[in-house]
Structure formats: structure tokens, C-alpha cells
Motif scaffolding. Sequence first.
Motif, PDB file in Angstrom:
ATOM      1  N   ILE A  36       0.959  -1.263   0.096  1.00 54.56           N
ATOM      2  CA  ILE A  36       0.023   0.069  -0.023  1.00 54.56           C
ATOM      3  C   ILE A  36       0.963   1.208  -0.129  1.00 54.56           C
ATOM      4  O   ILE A  36       2.032   1.374   0.745  1.00 54.56           O
ATOM      5  CB  ILE A  36      -0.970   0.128   1.275  1.00 54.56           C
ATOM      6  CG1 ILE A  36      -1.655  -1.282   1.608  1.00 54.56           C
ATOM      7  CG2 ILE A  36      -1.931   1.051   1.204  1.00 54.56           C
ATOM      8  CD1 ILE A  36      -2.240  -2.122   0.288  1.00 54.56           C
ATOM      9  N   ALA A  37       0.506   1.970  -0.705  1.00 52.41           N
ATOM     10  CA  ALA A  37       1.242   3.533  -0.804  1.00 52.41           C
ATOM     11  C   ALA A  37       0.606   4.554   0.005  1.00 52.41           C
ATOM     12  O   ALA A  37      -0.840   4.723  -0.192  1.00 52.41           O
ATOM     13  CB  ALA A  37       1.407   4.063  -2.311  1.00 52.41           C
ATOM     14  N   PHE A  38       1.232   5.243   0.918  1.00 51.37           N
ATOM     15  CA  PHE A  38       0.771   6.657   1.523  1.00 51.37           C
ATOM     16  C   PHE A  38       1.402   7.597   0.912  1.00 51.37           C
ATOM     17  O   PHE A  38       2.630   8.060   1.397  1.00 51.37           O
ATOM     18  CB  PHE A  38       0.772   6.404   2.754  1.00 51.37           C
ATOM     19  CG  PHE A  38      -0.336   5.584   3.345  1.00 51.37           C
ATOM     20  CD1 PHE A  38      -1.566   5.877   3.857  1.00 51.37           C
ATOM     21  CD2 PHE A  38       0.031   4.129   3.519  1.00 51.37           C
ATOM     22  CE1 PHE A  38      -2.380   5.074   4.469  1.00 51.37           C
ATOM     23  CE2 PHE A  38      -1.119   3.325   4.124  1.00 51.37           C
ATOM     24  CZ  PHE A  38      -2.194   3.385   4.315  1.00 51.37           C
ATOM     25  N   ARG A  45       1.966  14.796   5.713  1.00 50.19           N
ATOM     26  CA  ARG A  45       2.104  13.883   6.648  1.00 50.19           C
ATOM     27  C   ARG A  45       1.234  12.494   6.316  1.00 50.19           C
ATOM     28  O   ARG A  45       0.763  12.189   7.341  1.00 50.19           O
ATOM     29  CB  ARG A  45       1.586  14.309   8.239  1.00 50.19           C
ATOM     30  CG  ARG A  45       2.340  15.739   8.671  1.00 50.19           C
ATOM     31  CD  ARG A  45       1.684  16.041   9.884  1.00 50.19           C
ATOM     32  NE  ARG A  45       2.584  17.363  10.439  1.00 50.19           N
ATOM     33  CZ  ARG A  45       2.237  18.143  11.254  1.00 50.19           C
ATOM     34  NH1 ARG A  45       1.225  17.758  12.174  1.00 50.19           N
ATOM     35  NH2 ARG A  45       2.833  19.202  11.770  1.00 50.19           N
ATOM     36  N   PRO A  46       1.748  12.089   5.067  1.00 48.42           N
ATOM     37  CA  PRO A  46       1.241  10.664   4.970  1.00 48.42           C
ATOM     38  C   PRO A  46       1.587   9.558   5.930  1.00 48.42           C
ATOM     39  O   PRO A  46       0.854   8.588   6.003  1.00 48.42           O
ATOM     40  CB  PRO A  46       1.823  10.383   3.513  1.00 48.42           C
ATOM     41  CG  PRO A  46       2.987  11.183   3.232  1.00 48.42           C
ATOM     42  CD  PRO A  46       2.674  12.696   4.187  1.00 48.42           C
ATOM     43  N   GLY A  47       2.798   9.887   6.555  1.00 45.86           N
ATOM     44  CA  GLY A  47       3.192   8.805   7.253  1.00 45.86           C
ATOM     45  C   GLY A  47       2.424   8.677   8.595  1.00 45.86           C
ATOM     46  O   GLY A  47       2.062   7.489   9.198  1.00 45.86           O
ATOM     47  N   GLU A  48       1.765   9.798   8.902  1.00 41.88           N
ATOM     48  CA  GLU A  48       0.611   9.696  10.167  1.00 41.88           C
ATOM     49  C   GLU A  48      -0.313   8.905   9.919  1.00 41.88           C
ATOM     50  O   GLU A  48      -0.756   8.025  10.613  1.00 41.88           O
ATOM     51  CB  GLU A  48       0.146  11.149  10.729  1.00 41.88           C
ATOM     52  CG  GLU A  48       1.324  11.800  11.188  1.00 41.88           C
ATOM     53  CD  GLU A  48       0.945  13.332  11.768  1.00 41.88           C
ATOM     54  OE1 GLU A  48      -0.194  13.552  11.866  1.00 41.88           O
ATOM     55  OE2 GLU A  48       1.845  14.036  12.155  1.00 41.88           O
ATOM     56  N   LEU A  49      -0.948   8.973   8.801  1.00 44.53           N
ATOM     57  CA  LEU A  49      -1.964   7.877   8.315  1.00 44.53           C
ATOM     58  C   LEU A  49      -1.489   6.773   8.055  1.00 44.53           C
ATOM     59  O   LEU A  49      -2.444   5.906   8.561  1.00 44.53           O
ATOM     60  CB  LEU A  49      -2.544   8.596   7.058  1.00 44.53           C
ATOM     61  CG  LEU A  49      -3.876   7.889   6.491  1.00 44.53           C
ATOM     62  CD1 LEU A  49      -5.080   7.848   7.389  1.00 44.53           C
ATOM     63  CD2 LEU A  49      -4.148   8.515   5.020  1.00 44.53           C
ATOM     64  N   ALA A  50      -0.466   6.414   7.542  1.00 42.86           N
ATOM     65  CA  ALA A  50       0.019   4.979   7.346  1.00 42.86           C
ATOM     66  C   ALA A  50       0.275   4.488   8.774  1.00 42.86           C
ATOM     67  O   ALA A  50      -0.316   3.275   8.877  1.00 42.86           O
ATOM     68  CB  ALA A  50       1.587   5.216   6.814  1.00 42.86           C
ATOM     69  N   HIS A  51       0.604   5.039   9.714  1.00 47.47           N
ATOM     70  CA  HIS A  51       0.621   4.413  11.137  1.00 47.47           C
ATOM     71  C   HIS A  51      -0.585   4.312  11.876  1.00 47.47           C
ATOM     72  O   HIS A  51      -1.044   3.432  12.624  1.00 47.47           O
ATOM     73  CB  HIS A  51       1.596   5.570  12.125  1.00 47.47           C
ATOM     74  CG  HIS A  51       3.044   5.282  11.735  1.00 47.47           C
ATOM     75  ND1 HIS A  51       3.714   4.232  12.397  1.00 47.47           N
ATOM     76  CD2 HIS A  51       3.921   5.887  11.279  1.00 47.47           C
ATOM     77  CE1 HIS A  51       5.089   4.331  12.115  1.00 47.47           C
ATOM     78  NE2 HIS A  51       5.225   5.386  11.076  1.00 47.47           N
ATOM     79  N   ARG A  52      -1.413   5.362  11.586  1.00 49.08           N
ATOM     80  CA  ARG A  52      -2.978   5.052  12.074  1.00 49.08           C
ATOM     81  C   ARG A  52      -3.657   3.983  11.442  1.00 49.08           C
ATOM     82  O   ARG A  52      -4.486   2.995  12.169  1.00 49.08           O
ATOM     83  CB  ARG A  52      -3.701   6.338  11.640  1.00 49.08           C
ATOM     84  CG  ARG A  52      -5.085   6.203  12.330  1.00 49.08           C
ATOM     85  CD  ARG A  52      -6.026   7.643  12.099  1.00 49.08           C
ATOM     86  NE  ARG A  52      -5.423   8.772  12.385  1.00 49.08           N
ATOM     87  CZ  ARG A  52      -5.525   9.187  13.592  1.00 49.08           C
ATOM     88  NH1 ARG A  52      -6.522   8.638  14.563  1.00 49.08           N
ATOM     89  NH2 ARG A  52      -4.969  10.455  14.079  1.00 49.08           N
ATOM     90  N   VAL A  53      -3.321   3.771  10.259  1.00 46.10           N
ATOM     91  CA  VAL A  53      -3.832   2.439   9.413  1.00 46.10           C
ATOM     92  C   VAL A  53      -3.224   1.351   9.967  1.00 46.10           C
ATOM     93  O   VAL A  53      -3.924   0.007  10.366  1.00 46.10           O
ATOM     94  CB  VAL A  53      -3.846   2.587   8.047  1.00 46.10           C
ATOM     95  CG1 VAL A  53      -4.242   1.234   7.564  1.00 46.10           C
ATOM     96  CG2 VAL A  53      -4.458   3.562   7.345  1.00 46.10           C
ATOM     97  N   SER A  54      -1.954   1.278  10.177  1.00 47.22           N
ATOM     98  CA  SER A  54      -1.318   0.167  10.985  1.00 47.22           C
ATOM     99  C   SER A  54      -1.824  -0.256  12.029  1.00 47.22           C
ATOM    100  O   SER A  54      -2.142  -1.809  12.563  1.00 47.22           O
ATOM    101  CB  SER A  54       0.112   0.393  11.074  1.00 47.22           C
ATOM    102  OG  SER A  54       0.700  -0.596  11.558  1.00 47.22           O
TER     103      SER A  54
END
Length: 213
Positions: A36-38, A45-54
Amino acid sequence: MGPVRLEAITWERLGNLLAERLLDLKPDDGSPWPRIAFDGAPAARPGELAHRVSEALRIRGRSSLVVGTEGFLRPASLRLEYGHQDVEAYYDGWFDTSALWREVFGPLEAGGNGRVLPDLWDPATDRATRSSSVQLPPGGLLLLHGSLLLRHWFPFDLSVHVLLSPGALHRRTPEAEHWTLPAFERYENEVDPGVTADVLVRADDPRRPAWNG
């Protein structure tokens, strides 16, 4: 980019809905590891969304690995060969895409061993991180976040683009990094990530995102 119908949402609900969508995602190439790409500028801050999904996936009993492209910068001697503020170099040469293919995507191909290197290079020390590989079990998801991701033909099974309007991008990018803004304008013109991505998240107001889910 043409008009896209967006729905207001909270970050928490967005993370949960994306996690639910990913639970049923099956790669077309037979790999047991969805990728998956963020995608988004650092200010988005796409990394914040990636961590939230994780975290939402973890609660649902699914393994995932969050990897940021900032851990795959090229050495400063190569990255800054043409100066510290060269837009062309930033667009084309800051990130070691070959290493991402070799250390992240290669192990997750069908028949791969699932052992992913989470980072390779520390920009603060300008040295290799010497991190150990992480074993991603079958069914585990790679959540890769970074900027300018959708122009490299990486084999993503689903892509999320966190969009900022030009004005919001200018406001939320630190002044010392304003020199990078033409790279994102070029990315918008050449790739049109808001249309290319499977999921679009608009984050002009960081407290009130909207998406096209």
C-alpha cells in the motif's frame, strides 16, 4: 485535476475504514503481501495516516509494516551533488529507488521470502542504519509512505494520496524547504496523483480531512 466528490471524515474513522478495506485486498500478482502507498508531500504527513492504519489493522488481528522512504535517501555525496537546493535532483535523485526495489518490494514478490529491510540510510549521520530485516508473515501488509511515490511504477496494490492545495502546501511547508515546492508542482502536472491514486484524502485543514471513499 478534475472535480472529485469528497466526503468529510475524521482521521480516526478514515484509519478504520481504510483498514477494513485492506483486510480483503488480494494482490493481482499472487503475492501474499499486499503493498500500500501513502503518498504526499512531507507537509501532508502521509506517514501519520500510515501509522494510524497500521494500528487499526493490529486491532483487527492483521500484521503490517510501516516503511518510510526517508529511510532510503541516497548518500549526501550523491543527493547533494548539484547543491543543497537543486529541484531536479530532489525530484529525480534524492531517494534510492533501486534499494527500495531490492530491499522492500523484491522480498514481497510472489515467491519472495517476506523479509523487508525497514530502512537503509540515516540522513542525520549520513551512514547506513544497519537495521535488521523484518519478517512480514503471509497476509501482512506493507504500508510505504513518502512523497512523489506514484511516479516510480512501484507494484502497489492500493494507493492513497494525501493532497494539499498549493496554498496549503506553501503555508504548511517550513520556509527552509520552500525550494522543494516546484518539485510538487511538477509532480501534480506530470502524474496528477489526485486522479492516479485509488484513494484521495484532502487535508488542507489538518483537523477536518475529506476523502473520496
